[in-house]
Design a protein around this motif. Structure first.
Motif, PDB file in Angstrom:
ATOM      1  N   ASP A 161       0.730  -1.018   0.124  1.00  0.00           N
ATOM      2  CA  ASP A 161      -0.124   0.146   0.066  1.00  0.00           C
ATOM      3  C   ASP A 161       0.930   1.274   0.016  1.00  0.00           C
ATOM      4  O   ASP A 161       2.150   1.112   0.623  1.00  0.00           O
ATOM      5  CB  ASP A 161      -0.859   0.125   1.357  1.00  0.00           C
ATOM      6  CG  ASP A 161      -1.843  -0.998   1.326  1.00  0.00           C
ATOM      7  OD1 ASP A 161      -2.382  -1.376   0.307  1.00  0.00           O
ATOM      8  OD2 ASP A 161      -2.009  -1.824   2.139  1.00  0.00           O
TER       9      ASP A 161
ATOM     10  N   ARG B 182      -3.872   8.615   4.077  1.00  0.00           N
ATOM     11  CA  ARG B 182      -4.807   8.012   3.113  1.00  0.00           C
ATOM     12  C   ARG B 182      -3.994   7.233   2.081  1.00  0.00           C
ATOM     13  O   ARG B 182      -3.057   7.390   1.615  1.00  0.00           O
ATOM     14  CB  ARG B 182      -5.395   9.255   2.296  1.00  0.00           C
ATOM     15  CG  ARG B 182      -6.271  10.185   2.964  1.00  0.00           C
ATOM     16  CD  ARG B 182      -6.906  11.476   2.109  1.00  0.00           C
ATOM     17  NE  ARG B 182      -5.550  12.040   1.518  1.00  0.00           N
ATOM     18  CZ  ARG B 182      -5.360  13.192   1.969  1.00  0.00           C
ATOM     19  NH1 ARG B 182      -6.068  14.067   2.764  1.00  0.00           N
ATOM     20  NH2 ARG B 182      -4.418  14.051   1.369  1.00  0.00           N
ATOM     21  N   LYS B 183      -4.798   6.167   1.907  1.00  0.00           N
ATOM     22  CA  LYS B 183      -3.940   5.299   0.729  1.00  0.00           C
ATOM     23  C   LYS B 183      -4.085   5.886  -0.740  1.00  0.00           C
ATOM     24  O   LYS B 183      -5.145   6.357  -0.986  1.00  0.00           O
ATOM     25  CB  LYS B 183      -4.637   3.769   0.559  1.00  0.00           C
ATOM     26  CG  LYS B 183      -4.398   3.067   1.983  1.00  0.00           C
ATOM     27  CD  LYS B 183      -5.042   1.533   1.879  1.00  0.00           C
ATOM     28  CE  LYS B 183      -4.653   0.729   3.012  1.00  0.00           C
ATOM     29  NZ  LYS B 183      -5.296  -0.333   3.071  1.00  0.00           N
ATOM     30  N   VAL B 184      -3.124   5.731  -1.377  1.00  0.00           N
ATOM     31  CA  VAL B 184      -3.078   6.122  -2.760  1.00  0.00           C
ATOM     32  C   VAL B 184      -3.377   4.834  -3.538  1.00  0.00           C
ATOM     33  O   VAL B 184      -2.746   4.031  -3.210  1.00  0.00           O
ATOM     34  CB  VAL B 184      -1.753   6.868  -2.992  1.00  0.00           C
ATOM     35  CG1 VAL B 184      -1.780   7.261  -4.539  1.00  0.00           C
ATOM     36  CG2 VAL B 184      -1.336   7.762  -2.207  1.00  0.00           C
ATOM     37  N   GLU B 185      -4.033   5.036  -4.653  1.00  0.00           N
ATOM     38  CA  GLU B 185      -4.637   4.116  -5.413  1.00  0.00           C
ATOM     39  C   GLU B 185      -3.269   3.603  -6.502  1.00  0.00           C
ATOM     40  O   GLU B 185      -2.723   4.508  -6.974  1.00  0.00           O
ATOM     41  CB  GLU B 185      -5.733   4.424  -6.361  1.00  0.00           C
ATOM     42  CG  GLU B 185      -6.273   3.228  -7.187  1.00  0.00           C
ATOM     43  CD  GLU B 185      -7.325   3.557  -7.992  1.00  0.00           C
ATOM     44  OE1 GLU B 185      -7.489   2.749  -9.022  1.00  0.00           O
ATOM     45  OE2 GLU B 185      -8.202   4.416  -7.809  1.00  0.00           O
ATOM     46  N   VAL B 186      -3.007   2.316  -6.124  1.00  0.00           N
ATOM     47  CA  VAL B 186      -1.761   1.770  -7.026  1.00  0.00           C
ATOM     48  C   VAL B 186      -2.246   0.410  -7.550  1.00  0.00           C
ATOM     49  O   VAL B 186      -2.913  -0.373  -6.826  1.00  0.00           O
ATOM     50  CB  VAL B 186      -0.643   1.623  -5.987  1.00  0.00           C
ATOM     51  CG1 VAL B 186       0.666   0.884  -6.889  1.00  0.00           C
ATOM     52  CG2 VAL B 186      -0.316   2.872  -5.417  1.00  0.00           C
ATOM     53  N   ARG B 187      -2.249   0.171  -8.855  1.00  0.00           N
ATOM     54  CA  ARG B 187      -2.313  -1.117  -9.432  1.00  0.00           C
ATOM     55  C   ARG B 187      -1.136  -1.887  -9.390  1.00  0.00           C
ATOM     56  O   ARG B 187      -0.086  -1.609 -10.000  1.00  0.00           O
ATOM     57  CB  ARG B 187      -2.943  -0.950 -10.791  1.00  0.00           C
ATOM     58  CG  ARG B 187      -3.360  -2.268 -11.411  1.00  0.00           C
ATOM     59  CD  ARG B 187      -3.940  -1.834 -12.928  1.00  0.00           C
ATOM     60  NE  ARG B 187      -2.844  -1.842 -13.894  1.00  0.00           N
ATOM     61  CZ  ARG B 187      -2.528  -0.462 -14.647  1.00  0.00           C
ATOM     62  NH1 ARG B 187      -3.532   0.336 -14.507  1.00  0.00           N
ATOM     63  NH2 ARG B 187      -1.611  -0.901 -15.596  1.00  0.00           N
ATOM     64  N   THR B 188      -1.081  -3.045  -8.518  1.00  0.00           N
ATOM     65  CA  THR B 188       0.328  -3.755  -8.434  1.00  0.00           C
ATOM     66  C   THR B 188       0.106  -5.057  -9.050  1.00  0.00           C
ATOM     67  O   THR B 188      -0.923  -5.728  -9.508  1.00  0.00           O
ATOM     68  CB  THR B 188       0.393  -3.974  -6.845  1.00  0.00           C
ATOM     69  OG1 THR B 188      -0.818  -5.119  -6.464  1.00  0.00           O
ATOM     70  CG2 THR B 188       0.421  -2.950  -5.894  1.00  0.00           C
TER      71      THR B 188
ATOM     72  N   LEU C 113       0.856   4.105 -10.721  1.00  0.00           N
ATOM     73  CA  LEU C 113      -0.034   4.832 -10.492  1.00  0.00           C
ATOM     74  C   LEU C 113      -0.983   5.369 -11.310  1.00  0.00           C
ATOM     75  O   LEU C 113      -0.346   5.556 -12.680  1.00  0.00           O
ATOM     76  CB  LEU C 113       0.779   6.126  -9.872  1.00  0.00           C
ATOM     77  CG  LEU C 113       1.538   5.646  -8.509  1.00  0.00           C
ATOM     78  CD1 LEU C 113       2.755   6.940  -8.382  1.00  0.00           C
ATOM     79  CD2 LEU C 113       0.671   5.744  -7.439  1.00  0.00           C
ATOM     80  N   ALA C 114      -2.128   5.858 -11.338  1.00  0.00           N
ATOM     81  CA  ALA C 114      -2.927   6.524 -12.330  1.00  0.00           C
ATOM     82  C   ALA C 114      -2.330   7.740 -12.705  1.00  0.00           C
ATOM     83  O   ALA C 114      -2.447   8.117 -13.814  1.00  0.00           O
ATOM     84  CB  ALA C 114      -4.475   6.702 -11.567  1.00  0.00           C
TER      85      ALA C 114
END
Length: 120
Positions: free
Chosen positions: A62, A69-75, A88-89
């Motif tokens: 994460d 706050r969690k940052v959106e990351v596609r792993t 990252l977006a």
């Protein structure tokens, strides 16, 4: 009186100890991009490489900003099984960030850790 030769016993004990050594080790983070405690200009991708293969279903990370706050990351886990990559977006804004990682190595050991970096 018959004497027992200790050489075969010593050799067997040494072989058992050497064979058990690698199995007792735990996976550890060996490199990361951005690097721990670094300051970087821009970030679109994060990469964490471990000393052993990981089990993808139980491995990930994460990204958390300074406000928690969690940052959106596609792993995803790379083919080598040792590298976790996050996309990252959009680039991260300036600030402090923490990477909280968790993995399960192929021998079943679960490990966790974290490190920080900042974006200028």
């Amino acid at each position: 009186m018959r004497h027992l030769n200790p050489a075969p016993i010593v050799a067997l004990a040494a072989a058992v100890m050497l064979a058990a050594g690698p199995a007792a080790a735990h996976a550890r983070l060996v490199s990361a991009t951005p690097a721990p405690n670094s300051s970087v200009a821009a970030v679109r991708t994060l990469s964490l490489t471990f000393s052993e293969r990981t089990v993808p279903a139980f491995s990930g990370f994460d990204l958390v900003d300074a406000a928690g706050r969690k940052v959106e990351v596609r792993t995803a886990v790379a083919e080598d099984g040792r590298t976790l990559t996050g996309i990252l977006a959009r680039p991260l804004p300036a600030g402090a960030y923490r990477v909280d990682w968790r993995i399960a190595s192929s021998d079943g050991h679960r490990m966790t850790g974290s490190y920080a970096f900042s974006v200028l």
